[in-house]
Each structure stands twice: as C-alpha cells, then as structure tokens.
Design a protein around this motif. Sequence first.
Motif, PDB file in Angstrom:
ATOM      1  N   ARG A  31       2.703 124.114 130.946  1.00 47.62           N
ATOM      2  CA  ARG A  31       1.636 124.694 131.768  1.00 47.62           C
ATOM      3  C   ARG A  31       2.219 125.621 132.836  1.00 47.62           C
ATOM      4  NH1 ARG A  31      -3.937 124.684 130.966  1.00 47.62           N
ATOM      5  NH2 ARG A  31      -5.003 124.673 132.945  1.00 47.62           N
ATOM      6  N   ALA A  73      -2.167 118.098 138.721  1.00 46.29           N
ATOM      7  CA  ALA A  73      -3.118 118.535 137.692  1.00 46.29           C
ATOM      8  C   ALA A  73      -4.132 119.508 138.275  1.00 46.29           C
ATOM      9  CB  ALA A  73      -3.824 117.316 137.082  1.00 46.29           C
ATOM     10  N   TRP A  78      -6.237 121.725 135.800  1.00 47.48           N
ATOM     11  CA  TRP A  78      -6.576 120.723 134.808  1.00 47.48           C
ATOM     12  C   TRP A  78      -7.526 119.737 135.471  1.00 47.48           C
ATOM     13  CZ3 TRP A  78      -0.813 119.730 133.423  1.00 47.48           C
ATOM     14  CH2 TRP A  78      -0.466 120.407 132.243  1.00 47.48           C
ATOM     15  N   PRO A  79      -8.234 118.922 134.690  1.00 46.78           N
ATOM     16  CA  PRO A  79      -8.988 117.825 135.304  1.00 46.78           C
ATOM     17  C   PRO A  79      -8.021 116.899 136.043  1.00 46.78           C
ATOM     18  CG  PRO A  79      -9.583 118.102 132.984  1.00 46.78           C
ATOM     19  CD  PRO A  79      -8.406 118.995 133.247  1.00 46.78           C
ATOM     20  N   ASP A  81      -7.495 113.801 136.056  1.00 52.42           N
ATOM     21  CA  ASP A  81      -6.848 112.725 135.310  1.00 52.42           C
ATOM     22  C   ASP A  81      -6.018 113.207 134.126  1.00 52.42           C
ATOM     23  OD1 ASP A  81      -8.940 113.532 133.676  1.00 52.42           O
ATOM     24  OD2 ASP A  81      -9.464 111.491 133.073  1.00 52.42           O
ATOM     25  N   HIS A  82      -5.835 114.496 133.982  1.00 50.78           N
ATOM     26  CA  HIS A  82      -5.140 115.029 132.808  1.00 50.78           C
ATOM     27  C   HIS A  82      -3.732 114.453 132.645  1.00 50.78           C
ATOM     28  CE1 HIS A  82      -4.209 117.879 129.619  1.00 50.78           C
ATOM     29  NE2 HIS A  82      -3.026 117.995 130.187  1.00 50.78           N
ATOM     30  N   GLN A  85      -3.738 110.838 131.722  1.00 48.90           N
ATOM     31  CA  GLN A  85      -4.040 110.680 130.291  1.00 48.90           C
ATOM     32  C   GLN A  85      -2.808 110.955 129.442  1.00 48.90           C
ATOM     33  OE1 GLN A  85      -6.908 109.866 128.688  1.00 48.90           O
ATOM     34  NE2 GLN A  85      -8.040 109.518 130.569  1.00 48.90           N
ATOM     35  N   VAL A  86      -2.092 112.032 129.767  1.00 44.57           N
ATOM     36  CA  VAL A  86      -0.867 112.358 129.029  1.00 44.57           C
ATOM     37  C   VAL A  86       0.136 111.214 129.162  1.00 44.57           C
ATOM     38  CG1 VAL A  86       1.121 113.927 128.948  1.00 44.57           C
ATOM     39  CG2 VAL A  86      -1.188 114.855 129.228  1.00 44.57           C
ATOM     40  N   PRO A  91      -1.580 113.840 125.033  1.00 50.58           N
ATOM     41  CA  PRO A  91      -2.608 114.784 125.474  1.00 50.58           C
ATOM     42  C   PRO A  91      -4.006 114.257 125.180  1.00 50.58           C
ATOM     43  CG  PRO A  91      -0.928 115.888 124.160  1.00 50.58           C
ATOM     44  CD  PRO A  91      -0.671 114.418 124.076  1.00 50.58           C
ATOM     45  N   PRO A  92      -4.978 114.527 126.068  1.00 50.96           N
ATOM     46  CA  PRO A  92      -6.355 114.118 125.800  1.00 50.96           C
ATOM     47  C   PRO A  92      -6.837 114.728 124.488  1.00 50.96           C
ATOM     48  CG  PRO A  92      -6.133 114.911 128.050  1.00 50.96           C
ATOM     49  CD  PRO A  92      -4.839 115.191 127.350  1.00 50.96           C
ATOM     50  N   GLU A  94      -9.447 116.321 123.598  1.00 59.10           N
ATOM     51  CA  GLU A  94      -9.990 117.683 123.625  1.00 59.10           C
ATOM     52  C   GLU A  94      -8.891 118.738 123.728  1.00 59.10           C
ATOM     53  OE1 GLU A  94     -10.100 116.152 127.876  1.00 59.10           O
ATOM     54  OE2 GLU A  94     -10.754 115.403 125.943  1.00 59.10           O
ATOM     55  N   ASP A  95      -7.712 118.380 124.235  1.00 61.55           N
ATOM     56  CA  ASP A  95      -6.629 119.357 124.347  1.00 61.55           C
ATOM     57  C   ASP A  95      -5.762 119.410 123.100  1.00 61.55           C
ATOM     58  OD1 ASP A  95      -7.460 120.017 126.806  1.00 61.55           O
ATOM     59  OD2 ASP A  95      -5.790 119.115 127.907  1.00 61.55           O
TER      60      ASP A  95
END
Length: 140
Positions: A31, A73, A78-79, A81-82, A85-86, A91-92, A94-95
């Motif tokens: 990122r 994040a 990013w959200p 909690d991204h 989550q990772v 990775p979530p 949706e990603d």
Amino acid sequence: MADRKTAPVYRTRGPVDGEDWAAVAMALNERMARRRIGQQDLARLSGVSVSTLRELQHGAGRRVQNKTLASIARALEWPDDHLIQVLLSGPPLEDRGATEPTGREILTALARVEDRLTEIVTRLAVVEQAVTRSDEPASS
C-alpha cells in the motif's frame, strides 16, 4: 486501602498463534509503495512512530495495539479494521478479488477517452463553422 481490581494494562508481547505479521508487513509495504508514501509521511499522518512502522514493515513479531493498526489503516485510506483483518485471517474477502488495473487496461481506457475527445472536437468544429456562416453578411 482496599484491593481494587483495575483493567489489565495492555503489554506488548511476542506473536500469538493465528496472527500473521508477515501478511501485515506485505499489505503495508504494498500500500505504501502504491501510494508512494514513505515512513516519515505515514508516521505523521497516522501518529505512529517511525520505529513502530519500520518493525511492522519488516514483519517483526512485536505486537502492537489494535488502535495503532487502525491509525495506520486510516492514514492509508483503508477501513479501520483492515490491518487487524489481515493480521488475523489474511486480506479481507472483498480485497482478495480486487486488483489494480493493469497497464493494458489503463491504455485501453485512455484510448477510449482519446477517441471520445476527438469526436467532441470534430463536432465542436462543425458547430463553430455553422455559427460563423450565420454571422456572415448575406451577399446580394
């Protein structure tokens, strides 16, 4: 004084089973590279020290608080909690399917824009000619 129970103080400690700090490092580094942001800038935007960012970028097993991951994040758009989550599951969902457009896709889109712009310029020239003709004095 009576014994008072206080909330446990969160202590930084080593990695815990199920936490993937290497995945956090990979996500963070990708990122930052994509957004062309360095450690100093990210530290300033997130309020996290450069040394903590450096450790996270290298996948060091030192744990950090969730609020630290959320601040980073947020600074990387990013959200909140991204990164958590990772850390916990990769990775979530949706990603996982989301990818950056390829060079070919970008060139194709630019070609469509260029074609549309050429069409607009041509139509504008026709309108300008019509306006110019209507402004000319009539010959007798």
